[in-house]
Design a protein around this motif. Structure first.
Motif, PDB file in Angstrom:
ATOM      1  N   ASN A 199       2.769 -25.550 -11.273  1.00  0.00           N
ATOM      2  CA  ASN A 199       3.974 -26.091 -11.920  1.00  0.00           C
ATOM      3  C   ASN A 199       3.647 -27.161 -12.961  1.00  0.00           C
ATOM      4  N   ASP A 200       2.575 -26.949 -13.659  1.00  0.00           N
ATOM      5  CA  ASP A 200       2.187 -27.794 -14.801  1.00  0.00           C
ATOM      6  C   ASP A 200       1.978 -29.250 -14.389  1.00  0.00           C
ATOM      7  N   HIS A 201       1.461 -29.526 -13.235  1.00  0.00           N
ATOM      8  CA  HIS A 201       1.209 -30.922 -12.892  1.00  0.00           C
ATOM      9  C   HIS A 201       0.056 -31.012 -11.902  1.00  0.00           C
ATOM     10  N   PHE A 202      -0.498 -32.220 -11.766  1.00  0.00           N
ATOM     11  CA  PHE A 202      -1.513 -32.519 -10.782  1.00  0.00           C
ATOM     12  C   PHE A 202      -1.354 -33.990 -10.405  1.00  0.00           C
ATOM     13  N   GLY A 203      -1.997 -34.397  -9.327  1.00  0.00           N
ATOM     14  CA  GLY A 203      -1.872 -35.769  -8.848  1.00  0.00           C
ATOM     15  C   GLY A 203      -3.175 -36.542  -8.963  1.00  0.00           C
ATOM     16  N   ILE A 204      -3.036 -37.833  -9.207  1.00  0.00           N
ATOM     17  CA  ILE A 204      -4.183 -38.735  -9.212  1.00  0.00           C
ATOM     18  C   ILE A 204      -3.821 -39.948  -8.353  1.00  0.00           C
TER      19      ILE A 204
END
Length: 1239
Positions: free
Chosen positions: A128-133
């Motif tokens: 879904n066009d995102h990632f986490g940091i």
């Protein structure tokens, strides 16, 4: 552990005196209470609020989701980590996680997050066009706070459509498929989202097109046929299909080609593979040599019948009927045949082995015969025949450059084969030359006369020589020559001669026509017709119309008397020419004088005359003159002058003979008629002495001038002039004087020097810069002008009229303000002239400021604006040759203007600087001003890459400002103490302040001549040996050498952990003591009885140990083994201030059965301030126990401090620590080198 050690020891001493267990338990409770008080005091001394609660920082509520566009370039700030700390502690921000380290970098202080590497959204399309940091924040006191931040990637149109299923190919039969049917379908996908990924199609072109649209494509990629296909027109079509997305602002596209194969139907004749055949062959080609091959194929590609060939219309060439190879049938000669030959080749299709005459095709071969060098140069006469002998007849003394013979030369070969050189050779060839020496194939050679003196008939009546021609650019060097004979003929070489060159004749003005004036003849030495002479006059048309001469006898006579006018032309000049039969001529000059006859009227020299006279003067005014064209000094030319009419005639008189007009009485201009405007007109007559007399008149205007009675004035009171400081321009000042005879002189009466605000300066600075030209009033330079010294010059000027007689001849003073315009005549100047040395730690961050240079420029404006850049970078590793570095790969310079209005260049490090190699960077910093042309200076900066552990710390009891002022003095002392090294100061900072200590730390490095950082232990040894240098440094405030910061910094967390551990162990110990104390007391009594018998033999033993450490009775490494039973006897050894090993003897514990030295075999000296012991006494009954460190740290600090002890002891006022006062505890431990094993 030291605290527990002393508690147990003290407990044993106290318990040895108690009688009952209850007394020992009560005493133990008191000891624990004392221990708690000691812990509290230690914690308060370190200024640590152990029991206070420090809150951890928290992130802002919006730190949950961040949107980042995937096309954000590197270095773009995309968001900021926001957090708050209720305690106001400084925060450090960070990022964690693999993706965070790949895509982002964070400023740990501000929290700004920038793009490190561009993000591709398509990689995270499935998530879904995102990632986490993970974002982190740290206040330095609490645990690291972390939080997950979701990064949503916004799509941009960065992907072009991609065709699937390539390559594309379709087969279509010619003239057989229906128009409008679908023949193929293409498909392309785009990984972008929305309109960025929506794809449509179009046909850009198809090859070949023939200007006919045969194909079309729908939006979904279906390709349709729009016309009939013909295999003969094209067997393959390449259709260029474009797929384009709907992205904004700019759509992306990709293209591919669809190959359409046209299936053939047999209906075409043979076709040659080439429409035109050209071949070039040399003329010496052998017979049966293949010169070219023609190839034809069946026009119907799908059938492909075999082909046979035939040749038409030539016997020189032939063709092979199967292979199509064309060969020579006979020898070729380019010079005897056409150079360009065409032949026809016919191709037939073989159907079942028989020629199909209906399926034929013919092509033409053009054959160019190339030249071969097989001919030599040939000479031709003008009649076109070749010959090797030429003859010419030339008169003697023919002029140089005259052509005498033309020879045509030719080489039948072409190009370089036909290029040849020509030259003359032979004994008589020097008298002639050729018009050209190089001939290209063919050309006319002209023989010209080069030395006319050699053509002398009387000396030689013929000349002979040869002409040669030789090829220049061939290996054969063919040549030929021809003989030339030149016959010389006689010519007329003597001219007629007059008996004199100049004749003078006189003719009366009234002579008649035909009057014979004289006879003039000449002679000629030549014979025959060369000696026959004729005469002729030459001159202007008027002379030839007036006089003539007899052509045979030379009689000179008058031709037209009407042209004899002495007044018009008193003399005539004519040339008499004598010509012999050969055409040679000789000239004689004749002057003819005309005698006078009276016939001219006097004529004034001017149409009018004017004169000037000042009022109230009596003098000659003007002279009128007339002339008479009759003969001078005769009555006809004598003239008399008279005044016959005019205004105010009574005031004037004229001299009759010379025409001088004079005033007889003074004139008053103011009393004259205003209408006259000061001008008086007279009529003067001139009459000659002829009979009858002739006369003429003229008008004379006399101007009465006013007397000069007005002084000069300037046109303006103040002049403003702007001049450059390095050019010699000038400015002319204007002054006005109403008098017409004013003689103005200009002078400078004073000079004032002004600064840029108009304030007066010392006038001597610019006194001789300018001067005025006295007569013209031109302002010129008289010396060099420097705007940096004086910005403006104010001149006081005055003009004087030397002709003023009745008033002041001087004007009022005027002012000239000269503004000096700046020129770029000053180079930038660095504030420090010596080269600087700085150090950089091996672990640095991008953008770290290494050094700051300041420069100034005395020029103004852009001429004084300075920019800095790096001119040259060299890196030197010890033991290796210097390596040149590019100016952009290591460092960069930022230019700014500081608060002192000085230009500042900040040298900073780039992120890819290789600091892992220790060495010296020699950087040439260039300062350039903004002038045109610009001025440039440079400054050498040496940057040493060092290890942080190589620094030496000097601790001074002075403020940082005072230490900075003494920096040069300190460095000179250190360089003298350690010769062969350069001392570089890294930083000067105030030490961390405690309740009783204020100091300054100076970090320094010692670098030898090879650029290697010297070990600080070696430096300490060198300084320890140099007592004078050490004393000088102590006089400047030196109190310690080493890492004092390790003593001054406190670790709150470590102290808290220590206190908690101590309290925990104390509780455990209390329980253990309550259980084990009765058993322990019984054993101690038994040991005490055994030790009593050996105490009498105990004696002192001298050992090498620290004299500043007290001997504590009964303490040694064998205590746990029961070798020291005496605990109840307290012995305190008086500590003195002696630091000499020879004067202070160590003593062994009287209570010990062993020889147990506390210190090791080395002598160490503990550096302490003189008031240390006083401070301990103020502590009262409380123990002062120094915090323990690791063995390695203690060893380093002792080495860093102990070598100054001797110097400090001699420097202080012999302050010693006395015996402890009653009721106060002694400092039990001062040696930081003691460890658990020693105790």
């Amino acid at each position: 552990m030291l605290i527990f050690y002393f508690l147990i020891k003290f407990l044993n001493q106290r318990c040895s005196c108690l009688k009952t267990v209850s007394e020992m338990v009560a005493e133990q409770r008191k000891i624990l209470q004392c221990f708690s008080a000691i812990c509290f005091i230690l914690i308060s001394q370190k200024s640590v609020l152990i029991w206070s609660q420090n809150l951890a920082p928290t992130f802002m509520a919006n730190m949950t989701v961040v949107r980042v566009t995937e096309d954000a370039p590197k270095g773009t700030s995309v968001f900021r980590i926001a957090a708050e700390d209720k305690d106001g502690d400084p925060l450090l921000y960070g990022l964690e996680g693999e993706l965070a380290s790949v895509y982002f970098t964070v400023n740990s202080t501000s929290g700004d997050v920038t793009i490190k590497e561009a993000i591709d959204r398509e990689i995270y399309a499935n998530s879904n066009d995102h990632f986490g940091i993970t974002i982190t924040v740290d206040d330095g006191l609490n645990a690291l706070v972390k939080k997950t931040l979701h990064i949503f990637i916004e799509d941009v149109n960065d992907n072009a459509p991609a065709f699937k299923g390539l390559p594309y190919q379709a087969d279509v039969a010619e003239q057989n498929e229906e128009v409008g049917m679908e023949i193929f379908k293409v498909f392309a996908s785009d990984s972008d989202r929305g309109n960025n990924g929506s794809v449509t199609y179009e046909i850009l072109e198809f090859i070949p097109s023939d200007n006919v649209e045969l194909f079309e494509i729908s939006k979904n990629g279906s390709v349709f046929l729009k016309g009939q296909l013909e295999f003969a027109r094209a067997s393959i079509y390449q259709v260029l299909v474009k797929a384009v997305d709907q992205g904004k602002p700019e759509a992306k596209y990709s293209t591919t080609r669809l190959i359409i194969n046209v299936i053939d139907i047999p209906n075409k004749p043979p076709e040659y593979l080439s429409s035109v055949y050209h071949v070039r062959i040399p003329e010496n080609l052998p017979v049966n040599t293949v010169i070219i091959t023609v190839t034809a194929i069946d026009g119907d590609r799908g059938i492909n019948n075999p082909i046979t060939y035939s040749i038409n219309g030539t016997s020189t060439f032939k063709v092979d009927n199967v292979t199509g190879k064309v060969t020579t049938a006979s020898m070729l000669d380019r010079e005897n045949m056409e150079e360009l030959i065409t032949i026809d080749i016919t191709a037939f299709e073989l159907v079942n082995g028989i020629k199909d005459l209906s399926a034929t095709a013919t092509t033409t071969i053009t054959i160019l015969i190339l030249d071969v060098n097989d001919n030599k140069p040939i000479f031709y006469s003008m009649h076109g025949t070749s010959t090797d002998t030429f003859r010419a007849i030339v008169p003697e003394e023919t002029a140089n450059g005259m052509p005498i013979l033309h020879i045509f030369a030719q080489d039948l070969d072409q190009g370089n084969n036909g290029t040849f050189g020509a030259f003359l050779q032979g004994p008589d060839s020097t008298a002639f030359n050729l018009n050209r020496n190089i001939v290209y194939n063919e050309g006319m050679l002209t023989i010209q006369v080069a030395n006319s003196e050699a053509l002398d008939f009387e000396r030689n009546d013929f000349l002979q020589f040869q002409i040669f021609a030789i090829e220049l650019e061939t290996k054969e060097r063919f040549s030929s020559f021809a003989n030339i004979r030149i016959v010389i003929t006689d010519r007329n070489d003597n001219r007629p001669v007059f008996n004199q060159d100049y004749f003078m004749l006189e003719v009366p003005e009234d002579s008649t026509n035909g009057y014979n004036v004289t006879c003039i003849t000449a002679t000629d030495a030549d014979s025959a017709h060369f000696g026959e002479i004729t005469y002729q006059l030459f001159g202007s048309d008027s002379v030839l119309q007036t006089f003539d001469v007899d052509p045979v006898f030379g009689v000179f006579f008058i031709k037209n008397k009407t042209l004899l006018d002495r007044e018009t032309r008193p003399q005539f000049f004519v040339t008499l020419q004598a010509r012999d039969g050969g055409g040679l001529t000789t000239n004689a000059q004749i002057r003819i004088s005309i005698s006078d006859a009276n016939d001219q009227v006097p004529v004034f020299q001017g149409n009018s005359y004017s004169g000037f006279i000042k009022e109230n003067e009596v003098k000659n005014i003007v002279q009128v003159q007339a002339f008479d064209r009759d003969q001078a000094n005769s009555p006809n030319s004598e003239i008399t002058y008279t005044i016959i009419d005019g205004d105010l005639v009574k005031y004037f008189i004229i001299n009759g003979s010379n025409g001088v007009i004079s005033v007889v009485k003074p004139l008053d201009r103011e009393s004259m008629d205003v209408s006259l405007n000061g001008i008086i007109n007279l009529i003067v007559q001139a009459k000659d002495g002829g009979n009858p007399a002739l006369s003429s008149t003229v008008q004379v205007a006399i101007t009465v001038e006013d007397v000069n009675d007005n002084g000069p004035v300037f046109n303006q009171s103040t002049y403003f002039v702007a001049v450059p400081e390095d050019q010699q321009d000038r400015c002319v000042f204007e002054a006005f004087d109403p008098d017409t005879d004013a003689e103005l002189h200009f002078f400078i009466r004073g000079t004032e020097c002004l600064d840029e605000k108009g304030r007066k300066m010392n006038s001597s600075l610019c006194k001789n810069w300018f001067q005025l030209t006295e007569r013209s009033g031109s302002l010129v330079y008289s010396g060099p002008v420097d705007r940096e010294s004086v910005q403006a010059v104010l001149l006081r000027v005055q003009v004087v009229d030397y002709n003023t007689v009745h008033s002041s001849n001087m004007s009022e003073e005027g002012h000239v303000k000269i503004i000096i315009a700046d020129e770029n005549d000053n180079a930038p100047i660095f504030s420090g002239t010596e080269n600087r040395k700085v150090v950089v730690l091996e672990f640095v961050t991008e953008g770290l400021e290494v050094a700051v240079l300041e420069a100034t420029d005395r020029d103004a404006g852009k001429n004084g604006a300075i920019t800095f850049h790096i001119g040259e970078v060299n890196f030197t590793v010890p033991g290796a040759s210097p390596v040149n570095k590019t100016t952009t790969e290591s460092f960069y310079v930022q230019t700014s203007l500081n608060s002192k209005y000085m230009w500042e260049g900040s040298l900073r490090i780039k992120n890819h600087l290789e600091l892992s190699l220790k060495g010296c960077w020699k950087i040439k910093i260039v300062a350039v001003d903004g002038g045109k042309p610009s001025n440039t200076v440079h400054h050498l900066l040496e940057v040493y890459v060092v290890n942080g552990s190589s620094k030496l710390q000097l601790v001074f009891d002075k403020l940082p400002g005072t230490v900075l002022l003494m920096e040069k003095q300190i460095l000179s002392i250190l360089e003298a103490a350690v010769p062969g090294t350069n001392v570089v100061v890294s930083k000067v900072l105030p030490a961390i302040k405690t309740s009783n200590l204020k100091r300054t730390i100076m970090d320094i490095y010692f670098i030898d001549d090879k650029g290697i950082v010297v070990n600080p232990d070696v430096i300490r040894g060198e300084i320890e040996k140099n007592v004078s240098a050490l004393t000088s440094l102590i006089d400047l405030g030196l109190r310690a050498v080493g890492s004092l910061s390790s003593h001054l910094k406190s670790d709150n967390k470590a102290n808290l952990h220590r206190v908690i551990s101590i309290l925990a162990v104390a509780n455990i110990t209390s329980v253990a003591l309550a259980v084990l104390l009765p058993v322990y007391i019984r054993q101690r009594y038994q040991r005490k009885l055994k030790a009593a018998s050996s105490i009498s033999v105990a004696q002192l033993t001298s050992v090498k140990r620290n004299p500043m450490v007290f001997d504590v009775p009964g303490t040694n490494m064998y205590t746990t083994e029961g070798s020291n039973p005496i605990w109840n006897k307290t012995q305190f050894i008086e500590v003195t201030s002696c630091f000499n090993e020879d004067t202070c003897s160590d003593q062994q514990s009287l209570n010990s059965l062993d020889d147990n030295p506390i210190a090791d075999e080395k002598d160490y000296f503990n550096i302490r301030e003189p008031n240390t012991y006083k401070y301990q006494e103020k502590r009262g009954n409380v123990f002062f126990i120094s915090a323990q460190k690791s063995d390695s740290e203690n060893s380093h600090e002792a080495t860093a401090h102990n070598f100054l002890s001797i110097a400090l002891a001699s420097h202080e006022e012999r302050k010693c620590v006395g015996k402890p006062k009653s009721g106060k505890m002694i400092n039990l431990l001062n040696n930081r080198r003691l460890n658990g094993t020693d105790l």
